[in-house]
Design an enzyme around this catalytic site. Structure first.
Site, short mmCIF file in Angstrom:
data_model
loop_
_atom_site.label_atom_id
_atom_site.label_comp_id
_atom_site.label_asym_id
_atom_site.label_seq_id
_atom_site.Cartn_x
_atom_site.Cartn_y
_atom_site.Cartn_z
N GLU A 140 -18.33 10.59 -30.47
CA GLU A 140 -18.05 9.96 -32.23
C GLU A 140 -16.93 10.18 -32.58
O GLU A 140 -16.08 9.47 -33.54
CB GLU A 140 -19.57 10.31 -32.52
CG GLU A 140 -20.85 10.13 -32.33
CD GLU A 140 -21.33 8.19 -32.37
OE1 GLU A 140 -21.12 7.61 -34.35
OE2 GLU A 140 -21.38 7.41 -32.08
N TYR A 170 -28.80 11.94 -32.28
CA TYR A 170 -30.51 11.62 -32.16
C TYR A 170 -30.90 12.87 -31.01
O TYR A 170 -32.14 12.94 -31.33
CB TYR A 170 -30.56 10.36 -32.09
CG TYR A 170 -30.48 9.38 -33.24
CD1 TYR A 170 -30.11 9.73 -34.27
CD2 TYR A 170 -31.40 7.73 -32.96
CE1 TYR A 170 -30.06 8.43 -35.41
CE2 TYR A 170 -30.55 7.24 -33.86
CZ TYR A 170 -30.59 7.64 -35.07
OH TYR A 170 -30.10 6.22 -36.34
N SER A 193 -28.04 5.63 -33.04
CA SER A 193 -27.50 6.27 -33.81
C SER A 193 -25.60 6.45 -34.21
O SER A 193 -25.61 7.29 -35.34
CB SER A 193 -27.53 7.70 -32.95
OG SER A 193 -26.70 7.83 -31.76
N THR A 210 -26.41 5.27 -23.75
CA THR A 210 -25.86 4.21 -23.90
C THR A 210 -23.96 5.12 -24.55
O THR A 210 -23.32 4.15 -24.12
CB THR A 210 -25.95 3.13 -25.00
OG1 THR A 210 -26.78 4.61 -26.40
CG2 THR A 210 -27.53 2.65 -24.49
N CYS A 214 -30.20 2.54 -27.27
CA CYS A 214 -30.51 3.75 -27.90
C CYS A 214 -31.57 4.19 -27.12
O CYS A 214 -32.68 4.10 -27.10
CB CYS A 214 -30.56 4.16 -29.31
SG CYS A 214 -30.74 5.72 -29.23
N ASN A 215 -31.19 5.00 -25.85
CA ASN A 215 -32.13 5.80 -25.37
C ASN A 215 -33.18 6.95 -25.85
O ASN A 215 -34.40 6.84 -26.19
CB ASN A 215 -31.54 6.64 -23.93
CG ASN A 215 -31.11 5.42 -23.21
OD1 ASN A 215 -32.12 4.83 -21.81
ND2 ASN A 215 -29.55 4.71 -22.97
N THR A 216 -32.19 7.81 -26.71
CA THR A 216 -32.85 8.57 -26.94
C THR A 216 -33.69 7.55 -28.77
O THR A 216 -34.80 8.34 -28.57
CB THR A 216 -32.30 9.39 -27.97
OG1 THR A 216 -31.16 9.98 -27.18
CG2 THR A 216 -32.77 10.48 -28.81
N1 DGL Z 1 -26.61 6.26 -28.11
C1 DGL Z 1 -28.05 7.34 -27.83
C2 DGL Z 1 -29.10 6.64 -26.41
O1 DGL Z 1 -29.07 6.57 -25.68
C3 DGL Z 1 -28.11 8.69 -28.53
C4 DGL Z 1 -27.41 9.14 -29.04
C5 DGL Z 1 -28.02 10.39 -29.08
O2 DGL Z 1 -27.16 10.06 -30.97
O3 DGL Z 1 -27.87 11.93 -29.15
O4 DGL Z 1 -29.63 8.48 -26.38
#
Ligand code: DGL
Length: 271
Positions: A153, A44, A13, A186, A75-77
């Site tokens: 960000e 995200y 994201s 991440t 990205c985990n999401t």
């Molecule tokens: N870096 C992301 C993750 O690993 C996304 C975080 C986000 O955009 O809310 O979940």
């Protein structure tokens, strides 16, 4: 292009996936990399699932159009929301993230583990299955962290507001007796030092970027897609967000200058 010289596509994201890119670069310094930071649409973590799924489909297609040999969903999401759809839709190797619940359960001595992640990751079916599968004799406390990705960000890695947010989110985990904390997003490894300052030296931190890089290495080896070259690799960053603003942040995170180009060839839901 020779098939193993093709780049690896990585997306997130925003800048969070750079924590994974760094591990990939460390393990496979000669691989060419294309990174997409979808910063115009970050975070995200609290967006509707259909929106995230569509972004993941569009970003993956965009990387495939560039001829990538594999994709890392850094990205985990995005993984929790879209990985099954992506694997149905596309046939190239797709490597994905998962909060490190399994290693945390092995590491904990108190039997209490804390997970910091986004709201969407923690409420996903994928995460529920992960807990059912591994967290049998261990208490897992889940803590969403609204606002933290926005701070990162914005390049506010060391600000007082960021420190206060970390404190707010870590305190319930520490009060419950957690001795191991999983960074299930991440973005969070990018503020690992600041997290350590808040939680102190006795708490273990688990992040999964290095494990994902190893998994990518295994898959590229199996499919005979690893690059055999001693040339300096190319690294390109694209973003749907403001490239001038992202350039110093990405360069700071990576410890080297990286140009950030506008993201072409990907539908923009704002237009
Ligand atoms: N870096 C992301 C993750 O690993 C996304 C975080 C986000 O955009 O809310 O979940």
């Amino acid at each position: 292009m020779q098939s193993n010289h093709r780049p690896i596509g990585i997306f997130d994201s925003g800048v969070g996936g750079l924590s994974v890119l760094k591990e990939i670069q460390r393990l496979m310094p000669h691989e060419n990399l294309i990174y997409i930071a979808d910063s115009a649409f970050a975070p995200y973590g609290n967006k509707p699932l259909e929106f995230i799924q569509q972004r993941c489909l569009d970003l993956t297609q965009c990387l495939i159009d560039q001829g990538v040999k594999a994709i890392v969903v850094a990205c985990n999401t995005a993984t929790a929301t879209a990985i099954s759809t992506l694997r149905i839709q596309f046939t190239l190797p797709i490597i994905a993230m998962e909060p490190g619940v399994k290693p945390a359960i092995t590491a904990t001595k108190t039997g209490i583990v804390g997970v910091l992640a986004t709201e969407n990751t923690l409420s996903s079916d994928q995460f529920t299955h992960l807990l059912h599968r591994y967290a049998k004799n261990v208490k897992v406390i889940c803590q969403p962290c609204p606002g933290l990705v926005e701070q990162i960000e914005a390049g506010e890695l060391e600000s007082e507001t960021t420190r206060q947010l970390i404190k707010q989110f870590a305190t319930p985990l520490l009060s419950a007796g957690a001795d191991t904390i999983v960074l299930g997003c991440t973005h969070y490894p990018l503020i690992r030092k600041q997290i350590e300052q808040v939680i102190g030296p006795t708490i273990s931190i688990i992040e999964t970027g290095a494990a994902v890089a190893q998994q990518l290495h295994r898959i590229l080896t199996d499919k005979q897609l690893l690059i055999h070259s001693s040339e300096v690799a190319s690294k390109t960053c694209w973003s749907s967000g403001d490239q001038t603003r992202l350039y110093p942040l990405c360069s700071r995170i990576l410890g080297q200058n990286i140009e950030v180009h506008p993201l072409f060839g990907c539908p923009n839901p704002q237009h």
